[in-house]
Design a protein around this motif. Sequence first.
Motif, short mmCIF file in Angstrom:
data_model
loop_
_atom_site.label_atom_id
_atom_site.label_comp_id
_atom_site.label_asym_id
_atom_site.label_seq_id
_atom_site.Cartn_x
_atom_site.Cartn_y
_atom_site.Cartn_z
N VAL A 71 -7.17 4.58 0.42
CA VAL A 71 -6.75 3.43 -0.37
C VAL A 71 -5.26 3.16 -0.15
O VAL A 71 -4.86 2.01 0.08
N SER A 72 -4.45 4.20 -0.19
CA SER A 72 -3.00 4.04 0.01
C SER A 72 -2.69 3.45 1.37
O SER A 72 -1.84 2.56 1.49
N GLU A 73 -3.38 3.94 2.39
CA GLU A 73 -3.17 3.44 3.75
C GLU A 73 -3.53 1.95 3.84
O GLU A 73 -2.81 1.16 4.43
N ALA A 74 -4.65 1.58 3.25
CA ALA A 74 -5.08 0.18 3.29
C ALA A 74 -4.12 -0.72 2.51
O ALA A 74 -3.79 -1.82 2.96
N LEU A 75 -3.64 -0.25 1.38
CA LEU A 75 -2.73 -1.05 0.56
C LEU A 75 -1.35 -1.18 1.20
O LEU A 75 -0.62 -2.13 0.91
N SER A 76 -1.00 -0.24 2.07
CA SER A 76 0.31 -0.32 2.72
C SER A 76 0.39 -1.53 3.66
O SER A 76 1.47 -1.96 4.04
N GLU A 77 -0.76 -2.08 4.02
CA GLU A 77 -0.80 -3.28 4.87
C GLU A 77 -0.38 -4.54 4.11
O GLU A 77 -0.06 -5.54 4.72
N ILE A 78 -0.42 -4.47 2.78
CA ILE A 78 -0.02 -5.62 1.97
C ILE A 78 1.41 -5.37 1.50
O ILE A 78 1.65 -4.56 0.62
N ASP A 79 2.36 -6.06 2.10
CA ASP A 79 3.74 -5.90 1.64
C ASP A 79 4.01 -6.92 0.52
O ASP A 79 3.19 -7.80 0.25
N ASP A 80 5.16 -6.81 -0.12
CA ASP A 80 5.48 -7.68 -1.25
C ASP A 80 5.54 -9.15 -0.84
O ASP A 80 5.10 -10.03 -1.59
N GLY A 81 6.06 -9.43 0.34
CA GLY A 81 6.13 -10.81 0.81
C GLY A 81 4.76 -11.40 1.02
O GLY A 81 4.51 -12.57 0.70
N GLU A 82 3.86 -10.61 1.57
CA GLU A 82 2.48 -11.07 1.80
C GLU A 82 1.78 -11.32 0.46
O GLU A 82 1.07 -12.32 0.30
N GLU A 83 1.99 -10.42 -0.49
CA GLU A 83 1.36 -10.59 -1.80
C GLU A 83 1.87 -11.86 -2.47
O GLU A 83 1.10 -12.63 -3.04
N ARG A 84 3.16 -12.11 -2.36
CA ARG A 84 3.75 -13.32 -2.95
C ARG A 84 3.19 -14.57 -2.26
O ARG A 84 2.85 -15.55 -2.93
N ARG A 85 3.07 -14.54 -0.95
CA ARG A 85 2.55 -15.68 -0.20
C ARG A 85 1.12 -16.00 -0.63
O ARG A 85 0.77 -17.16 -0.88
N VAL A 86 0.28 -14.97 -0.74
CA VAL A 86 -1.12 -15.17 -1.15
C VAL A 86 -1.18 -15.71 -2.57
O VAL A 86 -1.93 -16.64 -2.86
N ALA A 87 -0.38 -15.13 -3.46
CA ALA A 87 -0.37 -15.59 -4.85
C ALA A 87 0.06 -17.05 -4.94
O ALA A 87 -0.54 -17.84 -5.68
N PHE A 88 1.07 -17.41 -4.16
CA PHE A 88 1.54 -18.80 -4.18
C PHE A 88 0.46 -19.74 -3.66
O PHE A 88 0.24 -20.81 -4.23
N GLN A 89 -0.24 -19.34 -2.60
CA GLN A 89 -1.29 -20.19 -2.03
C GLN A 89 -2.42 -20.45 -3.03
O GLN A 89 -2.86 -21.59 -3.19
N VAL A 90 -2.89 -19.36 -3.68
CA VAL A 90 -4.01 -19.56 -4.61
C VAL A 90 -3.56 -20.35 -5.83
O VAL A 90 -4.32 -21.16 -6.37
N ALA A 91 -2.32 -20.14 -6.28
CA ALA A 91 -1.82 -20.88 -7.44
C ALA A 91 -1.62 -22.35 -7.10
O ALA A 91 -1.93 -23.24 -7.91
#
Length: 187
Positions: free
Chosen positions: A113-133
């Motif tokens: 799980v940790s290895e898979a989550l390391s692929e999502i950086d903070d910038g990517e998470e913000r980008r996805v959140a902004f797109q869905v919002a």
Amino acid sequence: MSSESRLSSGTNLDTDEPDNEPEVVDRAIVEQRVLRALSRKALSEKEVRSLIAENGLDGSETEDLVARLIDLRYVDDDTLAEELTRRLSEKKGQSKSAVGRALTARGLASDVVSEALSEIDDGEERRVAFQVAEKRAGQMGSLDAQTMERRLSGFLARRGYPGGLVRDIVSEIVRRRPAGSSGPRFR
């Protein structure tokens, strides 16, 4: 006692004693059931073990079957974690923490799980959140700013995004909103 009544009562016909022998489970049948389940949906090693146990196979036969499925790459927790992370984050718009909970619920080990989550950086998470919002905000064109802000905040919070990120994104989207869209229009 007639032979029909002995059959229905579970009594052995030869000795007139109850049949107490455990049911013999055919490994080939269990393997086919597991393969059928794997053809419908990728399963984690833990899910495969549970499925095997539900079908009555245990001990060394379970270990042999799981090892065989891993060797054939029908069961691969690392690949499953990567695919689920990509699907839940990018396509479903879920936060890093929500993706982590989903992976853990599927029985994946914490290091996977940790290895898979390391692929999502903070910038990517913000980008996805902004797109869905932003997409959701497009569906709220007739709402006033306060209502839109409240609904967008709830929408992102339900996807597991942290409060600070939600506030930043929602305020940016509301700020970008055209000036003429201040609320519902009545005719």
